[in-house]
Design an enzyme around this catalytic site. Structure first.
Site, PDB file in Angstrom:
ATOM      1  N   LYS A 202       0.867  -1.288  -0.181  1.00 18.40           N
ATOM      2  CA  LYS A 202      -0.069   0.089  -0.013  1.00 18.40           C
ATOM      3  C   LYS A 202       0.827   1.254  -0.002  1.00 18.40           C
ATOM      4  O   LYS A 202       1.747   1.447   0.826  1.00 18.40           O
ATOM      5  CB  LYS A 202      -0.735   0.148   1.204  1.00 18.40           C
ATOM      6  CG  LYS A 202      -1.656   1.362   1.303  1.00 18.40           C
ATOM      7  CD  LYS A 202      -2.811   1.003   2.535  1.00 18.40           C
ATOM      8  CE  LYS A 202      -3.702   2.323   2.575  1.00 18.40           C
ATOM      9  NZ  LYS A 202      -4.812   2.501   3.623  1.00 18.40           N
ATOM     10  N   LYS A 256      -2.187  -1.294  -3.796  1.00 16.09           N
ATOM     11  CA  LYS A 256      -3.016  -0.224  -3.863  1.00 16.09           C
ATOM     12  C   LYS A 256      -2.291   1.276  -3.918  1.00 16.09           C
ATOM     13  O   LYS A 256      -1.291   1.174  -2.937  1.00 16.09           O
ATOM     14  CB  LYS A 256      -3.733  -0.421  -2.488  1.00 16.09           C
ATOM     15  CG  LYS A 256      -4.688   0.990  -2.070  1.00 16.09           C
ATOM     16  CD  LYS A 256      -5.315   0.720  -0.766  1.00 16.09           C
ATOM     17  CE  LYS A 256      -6.227   1.767  -0.360  1.00 16.09           C
ATOM     18  NZ  LYS A 256      -6.546   1.899   0.889  1.00 16.09           N
TER      19      LYS A 256
HETATM   20  C1  PBG Z   1      -7.540   3.692   5.483  1.00 23.42           C
HETATM   21  C2  PBG Z   1      -7.913   3.369   4.214  1.00 23.42           C
HETATM   22  C3  PBG Z   1      -7.604   3.967   3.228  1.00 23.42           C
HETATM   23  C4  PBG Z   1      -8.089   3.517   2.115  1.00 23.42           C
HETATM   24  C5  PBG Z   1      -8.840   2.280   2.521  1.00 23.42           C
HETATM   25  N1  PBG Z   1      -8.434   2.050   3.667  1.00 23.42           N
HETATM   26  C6  PBG Z   1      -7.064   5.472   3.034  1.00 23.42           C
HETATM   27  C7  PBG Z   1      -5.699   5.876   3.887  1.00 23.42           C
HETATM   28  O1  PBG Z   1      -4.876   4.996   3.784  1.00 23.42           O
HETATM   29  O2  PBG Z   1      -5.601   6.926   3.964  1.00 23.42           O
HETATM   30  C8  PBG Z   1      -8.218   4.240   0.687  1.00 23.42           C
HETATM   31  C9  PBG Z   1      -9.191   3.854  -0.252  1.00 23.42           C
HETATM   32  C10 PBG Z   1      -9.688   4.862  -1.295  1.00 23.42           C
HETATM   33  O3  PBG Z   1      -8.836   5.739  -1.599  1.00 23.42           O
HETATM   34  O4  PBG Z   1     -10.477   4.315  -2.033  1.00 23.42           O
HETATM   35  N2  PBG Z   1      -6.655   2.897   6.146  1.00 23.42           N
END
Ligand code: PBG
Length: 332
Positions: A202, A256
């Site tokens: 991520k 992601k």
């Molecule tokens: C939080 C989380 C995020 C997303 C999924 N879980 C945002 C972040 O890490 O700030 C992002 C999903 C999206 O942007 O569609 N842990």
């Protein structure tokens, strides 16, 4: 594999493109409804469906409406939905205790969906950010996002979600050691059939902007997530993280954001052959929707093309806010 190409005119690639029938026979990849995981936002209240400005076409739904949405998704053939809570700013705390409350919004939504639509798989998100007063995925002590105490809290959160009936746990926090800790806690608690889909690679991305509005975390967030989410410049590190999480007991792994990171998807699939998913995140979704609303692109075609790209890059499935629209388009 060594592609063989006869010289022109023996080879004319356009022969194979001359008709829909030939194109269908030659097609290398497919996109089907069973490749989709639908992320949805849960809020409090009854019979509420509230549009999210930065994500046209996406809303926050009360628990009863989530159950209805899950029914609709299941009828379209979508195998899984993923729940994210919108927590009112006044309920965010420093100790994040709401995260492992058995009766919190997400846990109530899991039960409602499993009651109403037992055949759909329910995935959850594990991270403290919706509950945290400062918007971070972990506890903040003296300005530092601390790892090990956060992992203990995430394990409690995981167990509460598994107890509520979650099928797939999705740790999105990027703390070190969390997958192993969750896996052994799940085994010890008799949840040996609960899967973990690790947000293993991520990246610290600006593409999450609209999501943070959707869950009410943008106002709360202080600073950035660079000490736990990955540097967008790195790909070797992504492979090391995927390997680490598979070794700790992840059943499935995720990359992601999605579209800007398709090279990582391909490398992950080729290297490990594990069930591999990508998250087409909120910013990717919002860009396509916004351009379509302006008439600059054909929204439906770009949607389908973008999702086929994930399949071509080796993904087994995609988390996408387009899931319902894609399913309708595919089902005709
Ligand atoms: C939080 C989380 C995020 C997303 C999924 N879980 C945002 C972040 O890490 O700030 C992002 C999903 C999206 O942007 O569609 N842990």
């Amino acid at each position: 594999m060594k592609p063989v190409v006869a010289p022109f005119p023996a080879a004319r690639f356009r022969r194979a493109r001359k008709s829909p029938a030939m194109r269908a026979l030659i097609r290398e990849n497919t996109l089907s409804v069973s490749d989709l995981i639908w992320p949805v936002f849960v809020r409090d209240g009854v019979d509420v469906e509230e549009p999210i400005d930065s994500m046209p076409g996406v809303s926050r739904r009360s628990v009863d409406r989530i159950a209805l949405a899950a029914r609709e998704a299941a009828e379209l053939g979508i195998p899984a939905i993923c729940l994210f809570p919108y927590i009112d700013a006044s309920l965010k705390t420093e100790d994040c205790a709401g995260a492992w409350d058995p009766d919190n919004l997400v846990n109530r939504a899991i039960r409602a969906v499993k009651d109403a639509v037992p055949e759909i798989a329910v995935m959850t998100d594990v991270a403290l950010d919706p509950y945290n007063i400062n918007g971070h995925d972990g506890f903040v002590v003296d300005g530092e996002i601390i790892n090990d105490a956060t992992v203990e809290a995430l394990v409690k959160m995981t167990l509460a979600q598994a107890d509520a009936g979650a099928d797939i746990i999705g740790p999105s926090d990027m703390m070190d050691g969390r997958i192993g800790a969750m896996r052994s806690a799940l085994e010890a608690a008799g949840h040996q059939n609960v899967l973990i889909l690790s947000y293993a690679a991520k990246f610290s991305s600006a593409f999450y902007g609209p999501f943070r509005d959707a869950v009410g975390a943008s106002g709360a967030l202080t600073g950035d997530k660079n000490t736990y989410q990955m540097d967008p410049a790195n790909s070797n590190e992504a492979l090391r993280l995927i390997e680490r999480d598979l070794n700790e007991g992840a059943d499935m792994v995720m990359i992601k954001p999605g579209m800007p990171y398709l090279d990582i998807c391909r490398q992950v699939k080729d290297t490990f052959g594990a069930p591999t998913y990508a998250y087409q995140v909120s910013g990717e979704y919002a860009m396509i929707r916004a351009a379509a609303q302006n008439g600059w692109i054909d929204g439906d075609k770009v949607m389908l093309e973008s999702l086929m790209a994930f399949r071509r890059a080796g993904c087994d499935g995609v988390l996408t806010y387009f899931a319902l629209d894609v399913a309708r388009a595919i089902n005709g």
